[in-house]
Design an enzyme around this catalytic site. Structure first.
Site, PDB file in Angstrom:
ATOM      1  N   LYS A  38     -13.849   4.294 -11.223  1.00 27.95           N
ATOM      2  CA  LYS A  38     -13.430   3.028 -10.597  1.00 27.95           C
ATOM      3  C   LYS A  38     -11.918   2.890 -10.731  1.00 27.95           C
ATOM      4  CE  LYS A  38     -14.488   0.433 -14.830  1.00 27.95           C
ATOM      5  NZ  LYS A  38     -15.012  -0.800 -15.378  1.00 27.95           N
ATOM      6  N   ARG A 132     -22.101 -10.348 -19.757  1.00 34.04           N
ATOM      7  CA  ARG A 132     -21.391 -10.188 -18.483  1.00 34.04           C
ATOM      8  C   ARG A 132     -22.474 -10.068 -17.419  1.00 34.04           C
ATOM      9  NH1 ARG A 132     -16.766  -5.563 -17.939  1.00 34.04           N
ATOM     10  NH2 ARG A 132     -18.591  -4.236 -17.811  1.00 34.04           N
ATOM     11  N   HIS A 162     -24.465  -2.031 -21.229  1.00 35.19           N
ATOM     12  CA  HIS A 162     -23.070  -1.692 -21.539  1.00 35.19           C
ATOM     13  C   HIS A 162     -22.713  -2.340 -22.861  1.00 35.19           C
ATOM     14  CE1 HIS A 162     -19.039  -0.401 -20.745  1.00 35.19           C
ATOM     15  NE2 HIS A 162     -18.557  -1.615 -20.610  1.00 35.19           N
ATOM     16  N   ARG A 216     -21.977   7.400 -19.390  1.00 38.61           N
ATOM     17  CA  ARG A 216     -20.925   6.993 -18.450  1.00 38.61           C
ATOM     18  C   ARG A 216     -19.565   7.179 -19.125  1.00 38.61           C
ATOM     19  NH1 ARG A 216     -24.430   2.714 -18.624  1.00 38.61           N
ATOM     20  NH2 ARG A 216     -22.768   1.426 -19.511  1.00 38.61           N
ATOM     21  N   TYR A 257      20.874  -6.228 -14.280  1.00 42.00           N
ATOM     22  CA  TYR A 257      20.767  -7.667 -14.010  1.00 42.00           C
ATOM     23  C   TYR A 257      21.024  -8.485 -15.272  1.00 42.00           C
ATOM     24  CZ  TYR A 257      18.631  -6.683  -9.487  1.00 42.00           C
ATOM     25  OH  TYR A 257      18.390  -6.257  -8.210  1.00 42.00           O
ATOM     26  N   ASP A 305      12.987  -1.047  -8.999  1.00 36.82           N
ATOM     27  CA  ASP A 305      12.975   0.378  -8.625  1.00 36.82           C
ATOM     28  C   ASP A 305      13.788   1.261  -9.553  1.00 36.82           C
ATOM     29  OD1 ASP A 305      11.888  -0.619  -6.074  1.00 36.82           O
ATOM     30  OD2 ASP A 305      13.944  -1.264  -5.733  1.00 36.82           O
TER      31      ASP A 305
HETATM   32  C1  LIG Z   1     -20.521  -0.618 -16.959  1.00 35.52           C
HETATM   33  C2  LIG Z   1     -19.480   0.338 -17.463  1.00 35.52           C
HETATM   34  N1  LIG Z   1     -19.864   1.523 -17.916  1.00 35.52           N
HETATM   35  C3  LIG Z   1     -18.982   2.432 -18.397  1.00 35.52           C
HETATM   36  C4  LIG Z   1     -17.623   2.164 -18.443  1.00 35.52           C
HETATM   37  C5  LIG Z   1     -16.686   3.166 -19.022  1.00 35.52           C
HETATM   38  O1  LIG Z   1     -16.157   2.696 -20.242  1.00 35.52           O
HETATM   39  P1  LIG Z   1     -15.072   3.534 -21.026  1.00 35.52           P
HETATM   40  O2  LIG Z   1     -13.873   3.573 -20.149  1.00 35.52           O
HETATM   41  O3  LIG Z   1     -14.822   2.762 -22.268  1.00 35.52           O
HETATM   42  O4  LIG Z   1     -15.663   4.871 -21.237  1.00 35.52           O
HETATM   43  C6  LIG Z   1     -17.178   0.924 -17.982  1.00 35.52           C
HETATM   44  C7  LIG Z   1     -15.759   0.602 -18.055  1.00 35.52           C
HETATM   45  O5  LIG Z   1     -15.306  -0.479 -18.132  1.00 35.52           O
HETATM   46  C8  LIG Z   1     -18.130  -0.016 -17.477  1.00 35.52           C
HETATM   47  O6  LIG Z   1     -17.757  -1.215 -17.018  1.00 35.52           O
END
Ligand SMILES: Cc1ncc(COP(=O)(O)O)c(C=O)c1O
Length: 361
Positions: A38, A132, A162, A216, A257, A305
């Site tokens: 993501k 969540r 999660h 994951r 600046y 920049d």
């Molecule tokens: C539902 C879910 N699974 C897995 C992950 C991966 O987590 P991490 O980056 O801590 O491995 C995330 C990341 O936010 C997540 O939202």
């Protein structure tokens, strides 16, 4: 031909990425890895990252939004895509059409799925303590599993949760784990995929979990970790720029600046064409960057920049500066900014080209 002219880029080391996958596999033997890609693969560039991992045989990827899912589907017809974020009822048709595996995260969306006649691949999300997305109540969960399982068009492919924390000896982690395990005991026909670990949990606990099928892998895919001691990972991104100008300042001259930095002697100031619009935010002004294997101090205010650096006699126009991901680690930058590494890497903006590097594999 490259459309990349300004000498500022994020180098993406695919050898390191693969090393990190292999480390995760060691920590999670027999489990399939779902790379979490993501937010543009945590800022690393989602298309090259997925191309590489898919070429290496990884079949499934996780994203958050439907837009991210469709971006991947446009490029890759034969990968599995798990959308972990909330889907809206009005978007179920699109998800179905493009074979996006969706997350069912509350009762209204489950009702919406049940009343459609759409082929949908679903993962049921259980809220075990993060508060969540996900179902909490056991009766609701068992009823939903039953209804989804008997629906002729729905493929209830997975169940997941999660973690809010992943530290060993952590009471909340243990509570979440226990809740999920108790729940799984009540489900006679379990979905094909059961996945609960994120990076930290993969390295600390996955080996002890015999009921999961997938993990994951997010932040540690990119070589980073919240844990201490850290697993053997290699950072994938290094943010780079080149010195385009060197100014010789006399004592009393000011920089940038507001003239906030004043030379206390004759000084050399290098200018890097990278600024806060690239994600190198202004609060970095207290830090250093690396040129010629030495740390060189940032001075003045970071512009949109450009960044000013006080440099020694050896530094020349054309020298490569590494802002992070080399001698200066992403962890160090996160500490400097009082944040986490996730935020540092995802802030690198669209304007910075991602340049992949791949040698041995
Ligand atoms: C539902 C879910 N699974 C897995 C992950 C991966 O987590 P991490 O980056 O801590 O491995 C995330 C990341 O936010 C997540 O939202």
């Amino acid at each position: 031909m490259s459309n990349h002219y300004r000498p500022t880029w994020a180098e993406i080391n695919l050898d390191h990425l693969w090393h990190n996958v292999l480390e995760a596999r060691k920590a999670a033997p027999g489990k399939e890895i779902i790379p979490v890609v993501k937010a543009n693969a945590y800022g690393h560039g989602v298309i090259p990252i997925v191309s590489f991992l898919h070429e290496k045989g990884i079949p499934i990827f996780a994203v958050s939004t439907l837009e991210e899912s469709l971006e991947l589907r446009n490029q890759f017809k034969d990968i599995d895509i798990l959308m972990m974020g909330p889907i809206l009822e009005s978007d179920l048709k699109v998800a179905s059409k493009h074979h996006i595996q969706i997350t069912l995260y509350n009762l209204p969306i489950i009702d919406a799925v049940l009343k459609q006649d759409l082929p949908l691949i679903c993962h049921l999300k259980i809220d075990t303590g993060m508060s969540r997305y996900g179902l909490v109540d056991t009766d609701d969960i068992l009823k939903a599993i039953h209804q989804l399982s008997i629906h002729s068009q729905v493929d209830l492919r997975g169940i997941y949760t999660h973690f809010a924390t992943s530290s060993e000896q952590d009471a909340l982690y243990e509570r979440q784990l226990e809740r999920l395990m108790n729940l799984l005991d009540l489900i006679p026909n379990k979905p094909k995929m059961i996945h609960i670990s994120n990076s930290s949990s993969i390295f600390k606990r996955e080996q002890t979990l015999d009921f999961t099928t997938h993990v994951r892998l997010g932040i540690s895919l990119y070589g980073l970790s919240l844990d201490n001691p850290k697993p053997d990972l290699k950072p994938v991104m290094s943010l780079k720029s080149k010195v385009v100008e060197i100014k010789s300042l006399k004592k009393g001259d000011t920089v940038g600046y507001g003239g906030t930095y004043q030379a206390s002697e004759n000084e050399r100031i290098a200018i890097l064409p990278i600024g806060y619009a690239d994600g190198f935010i202004r609060r970095n002004k207290t830090g250093s960057i690396e040129i010629r294997d030495k740390k060189q101090k940032i001075v003045g205010i970071i512009c949109m920049d450009a960044t000013f650096v006080k440099v020694d006699e050896e530094v020349r126009v054309g020298d490569v500066a590494t802002l992070f991901g080399g001698m200066i680690t992403i962890d160090e930058v996160a500490k400097r900014l009082n944040t986490i590494t996730y935020e540092v890497i995802t802030q690198v903006s669209y304007r910075v080209p991602r340049v992949t590097k791949r040698s041995s594999i």
